[in-house]
Design an enzyme around this catalytic site. Structure first.
Site, PDB file in Angstrom:
ATOM      1  N   LYS A 178      19.174  -4.671  -7.561  1.00 30.83           N
ATOM      2  CA  LYS A 178      20.525  -4.908  -7.060  1.00 30.83           C
ATOM      3  C   LYS A 178      20.902  -3.844  -6.033  1.00 30.83           C
ATOM      4  CE  LYS A 178      22.377  -6.668 -11.479  1.00 30.83           C
ATOM      5  NZ  LYS A 178      22.847  -7.998 -11.055  1.00 30.83           N
ATOM      6  N   ASP A 216      16.200 -10.535 -11.383  1.00 31.44           N
ATOM      7  CA  ASP A 216      17.618 -10.274 -11.622  1.00 31.44           C
ATOM      8  C   ASP A 216      18.296 -11.435 -12.355  1.00 31.44           C
ATOM      9  OD1 ASP A 216      19.937  -8.799 -11.576  1.00 31.44           O
ATOM     10  OD2 ASP A 216      20.536  -9.447  -9.573  1.00 31.44           O
ATOM     11  N   ARG A 224      19.261 -15.116 -18.638  1.00 36.41           N
ATOM     12  CA  ARG A 224      18.881 -16.441 -19.136  1.00 36.41           C
ATOM     13  C   ARG A 224      17.529 -16.412 -19.828  1.00 36.41           C
ATOM     14  NH1 ARG A 224      19.263 -18.938 -13.245  1.00 36.41           N
ATOM     15  NH2 ARG A 224      20.853 -17.301 -13.237  1.00 36.41           N
TER      16      ARG A 224
END
Length: 458
Positions: free
Chosen positions: A239, A309, A313
């Site tokens: 990020k 990233d 999930r």
């Protein structure tokens, strides 16, 4: 009860009078003549959020005026009275007339008093509130305790809230309520929950799967799953600094599940509750999982890593598979999963996904009644092709970059067979202070689901 709440017979109380432009004159006419003169002399205007402390002739408090929205206003902040706790002088107060919703006003009063004081001294607030007539103070206390638990966990920085510390919090909760807890780590984690192990492989802090069980096996099975990513660098798909700044809150799904579990267990709902939290840190090292890696999940579905990233999930996929194996009547997962949900609905409204129309309608009603907003989004099946992979059963991210919240939910849907599955994509943060919601961590969607479960299983 929570110490901020008092009982009517605890001693003298100070009245809080709720006013708006339409009711102001009528309310003021009912108070002492001298106090009426004082109110008029101050030029007080009954605008929402404005308050006026009214003294007696001896200097003690006669009462407090507090402005709220008019009864016919198209938009009313049901948590507006949450401002009061930080405005009032020390004392025990009571609602002398009805706000829009006395229960929500009392809850907001308590929630507005929250402070995260682990690293600095808390400010002193000595205002207490008599629980309004007809309101269950014990249940308000359970809710306030749950919200406080979630806020404290989410606000804690990652150096003091890694996978092990999240496990400690889960163990403390299980002990408090006499629940059993099992934690899977090491080789057993890699064998049974390969996606959880892969996401946590790059961190020096070992990943784990936390599994709490409470209640009678004969009661309806309710399973809560919470994303417990204690910090998210993005992995090798790192990020930017601005995107990483607030990633201590990426375990908010796990905190939400634990907070809701506290409410359920403290109320002793007639359910067999299970709470599953995959706790990891998505970090960067030579052991980190990589783009284009392929892992076979607990369910047997092979997953190509399109982006490291999109790790939340992945850990949820293995956790939801475990939850589904137990065949519960309801599976609900909580996750700070996608920025796309925030683009669609903003920070205050979590996205809710489910195939169960009756569940969606029931939950929407409780969300409105509890001032705990959420909004149903579609599990639009034609978008499943966006998750196609040429080398595995599925990719963990979609092509094209559109519909990100939906495609993330569709990815999770591959790992659940239960019709009554609810996925909540939450933000869990208040960037600015609002009544009843101080700046920082926030519990979202749990109060609405708690109300639904109480309606079904009390």
């Amino acid at each position: 009860m929570h110490p901020i709440f008092a009982r009517a017979d605890d001693g003298p109380t100070i009245p809080i009078l709720f006013v708006d432009a339409a009711t102001f004159d009528g309310v003021v006419q009912k108070i002492d003549d001298r106090e009426q003169v004082y109110v008029r002399a101050t030029g007080y205007e009954p605008k929402p959020g404005r308050h006026l402390v009214v003294p007696k002739s001896d200097g003690t408090l006669a009462g407090v005026l507090f402005g709220i929205e008019a009864a016919d206003a198209p938009v009313k902040d049901m948590f507006r009275p949450g401002q009061l706790v930080t405005l009032l002088p020390p004392g025990t107060y009571r609602f002398a007339n009805a706000p829009h919703d006395a229960r929500l006003a009392a809850l907001a009063f308590a929630l507005g008093a929250y402070q995260f004081a682990r690293y600095r001294k808390a400010e002193t607030h000595n205002a207490r509130l008599v629980v309004p007539p007809g309101v269950d103070g014990d249940d308000l206390t359970r809710i306030v305790e749950g919200v406080t638990l979630a806020r404290d966990l989410i606000n804690t920085p990652s150096n003091d809230m890694g996978p092990a510390e999240l496990e400690d919090a889960a163990r403390a909760l299980a002990k408090q309520h006499g629940a059993t807890i099992d934690v899977t780590t090491g080789e057993a984690l890699a064998k049974n929950f390969p996606l959880v192990a892969a996401v946590g492989a790059g961190s020096a802090r070992a990943p784990r799967l936390i599994d709490i069980v409470w209640g009678s096996a004969a009661d309806p099975k309710i399973t809560l799953v919470g994303k417990g990513v204690c910090f998210d660098t993005g992995g090798l798909d790192i990020k930017p600094d601005t995107g990483m700044l607030n990633m201590k809150k990426d375990m908010a799904g796990g905190a939400t599940a634990l907070a809701l579990a506290h409410m359920i267990m403290a109320r002793k709902l007639k359910v067999r509750l299970r709470v599953i939290v995959p706790a990891v840190e998505n970090s960067i090292s030579g052991a980190s999982f990589r783009p284009r890696d392929i892992y076979t999940s607990r369910k047997g579905i092979s997953v190509e890593i399109g982006n490291t990233d999109a790790e939340g999930r992945l850990v949820l996929a293995d956790a939801l598979t475990l939850a589904d194996e137990d065949k519960p009547v309801l599976v609900a997962d909580f996750a700070t999963l996608t920025g796309a949900a925030r683009v669609a609905l903003g920070p205050d409204v979590p996205a809710a996904f489910t195939d169960d129309d009756a569940l969606a309608a029931e939950l929407a009603g409780h969300a409105a009644a509890e001032n705990d907003p959420l909004w149903r989004m579609p599990l639009w099946r034609p978008y499943e092709t966006m998750l196609d992979s040429k080398v595995a059963d599925t990719n963990n991210v979609s092509t094209g970059g559109q519909g990100g919240a939906i495609t993330a939910a569709l990815f999770l849907r591959k790992f659940v067979t239960a019709k009554s599955w609810l996925h909540l994509d939450i933000f869990a943060w208040s960037a600015t202070a609002k009544p009843g919601r101080p700046e920082g961590a926030e519990l979202q969607s749990a109060r609405a689901l708690y109300a639904l479960l109480c309606a079904r299983y009390s």
